[in-house]
Structure formats: structure tokens, C-alpha cells
Design a protein around this motif. Structure first.
Motif, PDB file in Angstrom:
ATOM      1  N   GLY A  23       0.809  -1.219   0.000  1.00 52.56           N
ATOM      2  CA  GLY A  23       0.000   0.000   0.000  1.00 52.56           C
ATOM      3  C   GLY A  23       0.839   1.265   0.000  1.00 52.56           C
ATOM      4  O   GLY A  23       0.508   2.251  -0.658  1.00 52.56           O
ATOM      5  N   ILE A  24       1.947   1.232   0.702  1.00 49.73           N
ATOM      6  CA  ILE A  24       2.834   2.390   0.785  1.00 49.73           C
ATOM      7  C   ILE A  24       3.658   2.555  -0.488  1.00 49.73           C
ATOM      8  O   ILE A  24       3.825   3.658  -0.999  1.00 49.73           O
ATOM      9  N   TRP A  25       4.179   1.461  -1.032  1.00 49.39           N
ATOM     10  CA  TRP A  25       5.171   1.523  -2.102  1.00 49.39           C
ATOM     11  C   TRP A  25       4.655   1.202  -3.498  1.00 49.39           C
ATOM     12  O   TRP A  25       5.397   1.365  -4.471  1.00 49.39           O
ATOM     13  N   ASN A  26       3.421   0.761  -3.647  1.00 54.99           N
ATOM     14  CA  ASN A  26       2.939   0.386  -4.978  1.00 54.99           C
ATOM     15  C   ASN A  26       2.912   1.565  -5.947  1.00 54.99           C
ATOM     16  O   ASN A  26       3.363   1.441  -7.081  1.00 54.99           O
ATOM     17  N   ASP A  27       2.398   2.703  -5.516  1.00 53.38           N
ATOM     18  CA  ASP A  27       2.339   3.869  -6.413  1.00 53.38           C
ATOM     19  C   ASP A  27       3.726   4.350  -6.838  1.00 53.38           C
ATOM     20  O   ASP A  27       3.947   4.585  -8.033  1.00 53.38           O
ATOM     21  N   PRO A  28       4.677   4.501  -5.903  1.00 45.83           N
ATOM     22  CA  PRO A  28       6.019   4.917  -6.349  1.00 45.83           C
ATOM     23  C   PRO A  28       6.667   3.915  -7.314  1.00 45.83           C
ATOM     24  O   PRO A  28       7.307   4.321  -8.285  1.00 45.83           O
ATOM     25  N   VAL A  29       6.482   2.622  -7.073  1.00 49.62           N
ATOM     26  CA  VAL A  29       7.055   1.609  -7.968  1.00 49.62           C
ATOM     27  C   VAL A  29       6.390   1.698  -9.336  1.00 49.62           C
ATOM     28  O   VAL A  29       7.063   1.710 -10.372  1.00 49.62           O
ATOM     29  N   TRP A  30       5.074   1.768  -9.367  1.00 47.63           N
ATOM     30  CA  TRP A  30       4.354   1.838 -10.642  1.00 47.63           C
ATOM     31  C   TRP A  30       4.747   3.089 -11.418  1.00 47.63           C
ATOM     32  O   TRP A  30       4.951   3.044 -12.628  1.00 47.63           O
ATOM     33  N   THR A  31       4.865   4.212 -10.722  1.00 48.13           N
ATOM     34  CA  THR A  31       5.247   5.462 -11.374  1.00 48.13           C
ATOM     35  C   THR A  31       6.645   5.359 -11.969  1.00 48.13           C
ATOM     36  O   THR A  31       6.880   5.780 -13.104  1.00 48.13           O
ATOM     37  N   TYR A  32       7.571   4.794 -11.215  1.00 50.00           N
ATOM     38  CA  TYR A  32       8.934   4.601 -11.725  1.00 50.00           C
ATOM     39  C   TYR A  32       8.911   3.737 -12.984  1.00 50.00           C
ATOM     40  O   TYR A  32       9.500   4.091 -14.008  1.00 50.00           O
ATOM     41  N   VAL A  33       8.208   2.615 -12.917  1.00 50.09           N
ATOM     42  CA  VAL A  33       8.125   1.697 -14.058  1.00 50.09           C
ATOM     43  C   VAL A  33       7.494   2.393 -15.255  1.00 50.09           C
ATOM     44  O   VAL A  33       7.998   2.309 -16.374  1.00 50.09           O
ATOM     45  N   ARG A  34       6.412   3.105 -15.026  1.00 54.78           N
ATOM     46  CA  ARG A  34       5.717   3.791 -16.122  1.00 54.78           C
ATOM     47  C   ARG A  34       6.614   4.826 -16.786  1.00 54.78           C
ATOM     48  O   ARG A  34       6.660   4.939 -18.003  1.00 54.78           O
ATOM     49  N   ARG A  35       7.354   5.551 -16.005  1.00 58.12           N
ATOM     50  CA  ARG A  35       8.231   6.569 -16.565  1.00 58.12           C
ATOM     51  C   ARG A  35       9.406   5.951 -17.325  1.00 58.12           C
ATOM     52  O   ARG A  35       9.948   6.567 -18.234  1.00 58.12           O
ATOM     53  N   MET A  36       9.767   4.744 -16.979  1.00 61.01           N
ATOM     54  CA  MET A  36      10.897   4.092 -17.640  1.00 61.01           C
ATOM     55  C   MET A  36      10.491   3.367 -18.914  1.00 61.01           C
ATOM     56  O   MET A  36      11.244   3.334 -19.872  1.00 61.01           O
ATOM     57  N   LEU A 112       7.302  18.392 -20.617  1.00 60.63           N
ATOM     58  CA  LEU A 112       8.306  17.875 -19.692  1.00 60.63           C
ATOM     59  C   LEU A 112       8.371  16.350 -19.775  1.00 60.63           C
ATOM     60  O   LEU A 112       9.449  15.766 -19.865  1.00 60.63           O
ATOM     61  N   LEU A 113       7.214  15.707 -19.778  1.00 61.48           N
ATOM     62  CA  LEU A 113       7.185  14.246 -19.873  1.00 61.48           C
ATOM     63  C   LEU A 113       7.676  13.760 -21.231  1.00 61.48           C
ATOM     64  O   LEU A 113       8.353  12.732 -21.321  1.00 61.48           O
ATOM     65  N   ALA A 114       7.356  14.505 -22.276  1.00 66.96           N
ATOM     66  CA  ALA A 114       7.854  14.143 -23.607  1.00 66.96           C
ATOM     67  C   ALA A 114       9.372  14.250 -23.637  1.00 66.96           C
ATOM     68  O   ALA A 114      10.059  13.375 -24.168  1.00 66.96           O
ATOM     69  N   ARG A 124      17.436   9.178 -17.939  1.00 65.05           N
ATOM     70  CA  ARG A 124      16.035   9.213 -17.513  1.00 65.05           C
ATOM     71  C   ARG A 124      15.880   8.535 -16.159  1.00 65.05           C
ATOM     72  O   ARG A 124      15.204   9.032 -15.264  1.00 65.05           O
ATOM     73  N   GLU A 125      16.539   7.392 -16.015  1.00 67.99           N
ATOM     74  CA  GLU A 125      16.450   6.628 -14.771  1.00 67.99           C
ATOM     75  C   GLU A 125      16.917   7.453 -13.574  1.00 67.99           C
ATOM     76  O   GLU A 125      16.253   7.494 -12.535  1.00 67.99           O
ATOM     77  N   ILE A 126      18.037   8.134 -13.721  1.00 63.88           N
ATOM     78  CA  ILE A 126      18.566   8.939 -12.621  1.00 63.88           C
ATOM     79  C   ILE A 126      17.624  10.084 -12.280  1.00 63.88           C
ATOM     80  O   ILE A 126      17.352  10.355 -11.102  1.00 63.88           O
ATOM     81  N   LEU A 127      17.085  10.771 -13.298  1.00 64.75           N
ATOM     82  CA  LEU A 127      16.128  11.851 -13.040  1.00 64.75           C
ATOM     83  C   LEU A 127      14.894  11.332 -12.309  1.00 64.75           C
ATOM     84  O   LEU A 127      14.423  11.948 -11.351  1.00 64.75           O
ATOM     85  N   VAL A 128      14.373  10.197 -12.754  1.00 68.52           N
ATOM     86  CA  VAL A 128      13.173   9.629 -12.126  1.00 68.52           C
ATOM     87  C   VAL A 128      13.457   9.254 -10.674  1.00 68.52           C
ATOM     88  O   VAL A 128      12.697   9.597  -9.772  1.00 68.52           O
ATOM     89  N   GLU A 133      11.159  10.112  -7.457  1.00 72.37           N
ATOM     90  CA  GLU A 133      11.035   9.173  -6.340  1.00 72.37           C
ATOM     91  C   GLU A 133      11.690   9.718  -5.078  1.00 72.37           C
ATOM     92  O   GLU A 133      11.632   9.097  -4.024  1.00 72.37           O
ATOM     93  N   ASP A 134      12.353  10.867  -5.210  1.00 77.99           N
ATOM     94  CA  ASP A 134      12.934  11.583  -4.073  1.00 77.99           C
ATOM     95  C   ASP A 134      13.947  10.744  -3.293  1.00 77.99           C
ATOM     96  O   ASP A 134      13.978  10.769  -2.070  1.00 77.99           O
ATOM     97  N   LEU A 135      14.777  10.001  -4.023  1.00 77.16           N
ATOM     98  CA  LEU A 135      15.820   9.206  -3.381  1.00 77.16           C
ATOM     99  C   LEU A 135      17.114  10.011  -3.329  1.00 77.16           C
ATOM    100  O   LEU A 135      17.356  10.885  -4.160  1.00 77.16           O
ATOM    101  N   SER A 136      17.949   9.708  -2.358  1.00 76.43           N
ATOM    102  CA  SER A 136      19.222  10.414  -2.202  1.00 76.43           C
ATOM    103  C   SER A 136      20.200  10.000  -3.298  1.00 76.43           C
ATOM    104  O   SER A 136      20.020   8.980  -3.966  1.00 76.43           O
ATOM    105  N   LEU A 137      21.266  10.788  -3.451  1.00 73.26           N
ATOM    106  CA  LEU A 137      22.310  10.433  -4.408  1.00 73.26           C
ATOM    107  C   LEU A 137      22.901   9.067  -4.082  1.00 73.26           C
ATOM    108  O   LEU A 137      23.153   8.255  -4.977  1.00 73.26           O
TER     109      LEU A 137
END
Length: 173
Positions: A23-36, A112-114, A124-128, A133-137
Motif C-alpha cells: 500500500g505504501i510503495w505500490n504507487d512509487p514503484v508503478w510510477t517509476y516503471v511507467r516513466r521508464m 516535460l514528460l515528452a 532518464r532513470e537517474i532523473l526519475v 522518487e525523491d531518493l538520495s544520491l
């Protein structure tokens, strides 16, 4: 409740804890996958990610590092799917088009998405990971199995490429 506690509870066999984690992580994972890889395959690939999580969760040694571990699995799953597609020499139409949400009517967001979808996969992966996903370096470096310096250089290159794309389309800096 923290991810670490939920992971430990999952490792002890509590199904409710896994449902909370999803429930917590499904949306961030799906968003990452979709953007990739695009929205047409996002559901299938996200399911593959969660299947890998179920299989690997009992062996996770550092429950406090769940987020980087999860995105490492998502990254590998996306890479496998992209390899399959490239192996068949098929170019995904969604890879070439904007991956904008249909509900978003803003031209800026679409551009922007285009622009994001036109970046090479590594940039793209690093930007996403970093911005969306607001992950640290450090977490990005761990997920991509590269040094932090490489993450910084890819971020810089990706920002420049995205800025150039937007400038080319008539947007001001």
C-alpha cells in the motif's frame, strides 16, 4: 509504522504487514516503471517487481534499506523488459511518445514528460529516481550500482539534455 518494522513483520510471516508495505510503495514503484517503459506495460512490470519482492523479502538482510532494495529490483525488472523488447528489434511506440497522464491538461507537463521520455535510459532513470522518487544520491548510486560521482554527472547531463529539449520546443529557461 516504518518500512523496517513492516519488513521484519513480513519476514515473520505477517500478511497484513506485506499488504501495508504494498500500500505504501505500490504507487512509487508503478510510477517509476511507467516513466521508464511507458504506461502500456507498467501494470505487468510492476506485478513482476512485487513477485520478486515476495520471493526475496525473506533474504533481505538489512530491513532498513528496503527502499533502495525495492528500486534495485524495479530497475532490474525494467532492464529485463527493455532487453526483451530490444532483442526482438521492436521499438516501443510509447518510448517515443510522451508518457503524460490523460487527465493532465497542462502543456508544460506534457512537454516535460515528452522530454523525459526522449532521454537515454540511463539519464532518464537517474532523473526519475532522484527527482520523482525523491531518493538520495547515495540511494540512486546503490540502486544503479554506480559511484555517487557517476550519479552526479548523469544528473547534470540529464538536466542539460532536458533543458535543451524544452528550449528547443520554445520554453524559456
Amino acid at each position: 509504522m516504518t518500512d523496517e518494522l513492516l519488513v521484519v513483520r513480513c519476514q515473520l510471516g505477517e500478511r497484513e504487514a506485506f499488504a501495508e508495505l504494498v500500500g505504501i510503495w505500490n504507487d512509487p514503484v508503478w510510477t517509476y516503471v511507467r516513466r521508464m517503459i511507458g504506461s502500456s506495460q507498467a501494470d505487468d512490470v510492476a506485478q513482476e517487481v512485487w513477485l520478486a519482492v515476495v520471493r526475496g523479502l525473506p533474504r533481505l538482510k538489512e530491513p532498513g534499506r528496503f527502499a533502495p532494495w525495492l528500486f534495485t529490483i524495479a530497475r532490474r525488472t525494467v532492464a529485463n523488459r527493455l532487453r526483451e523488447e530490444y532483442g526482438r528489434h521492436e521499438v516501443l511506440a510509447e518510448e517515443e511518445q510522451a508518457t503524460a497522464d490523460p487527465a493532465d491538461a497542462l502543456v508544460d507537463r506534457t512537454e516535460l514528460l515528452a522530454g523525459l521520455s526522449e532521454l537515454p535510459v540511463r539519464e532518464r532513470e537517474i532523473l526519475v529516481l532522484f527527482y520523482l522518487e525523491d531518493l538520495s544520491l547515495e540511494d540512486c548510486a546503490e540502486i544503479c550500482a554506480i559511484p555517487v560521482g557517476t550519479v552526479k554527472s548523469r544528473l547534470s547531463r540529464a538536466r542539460r539534455m532536458l533543458r535543451d529539449h524544452l528550449t528547443e520546443k520554445g520554453h524559456r529557461r
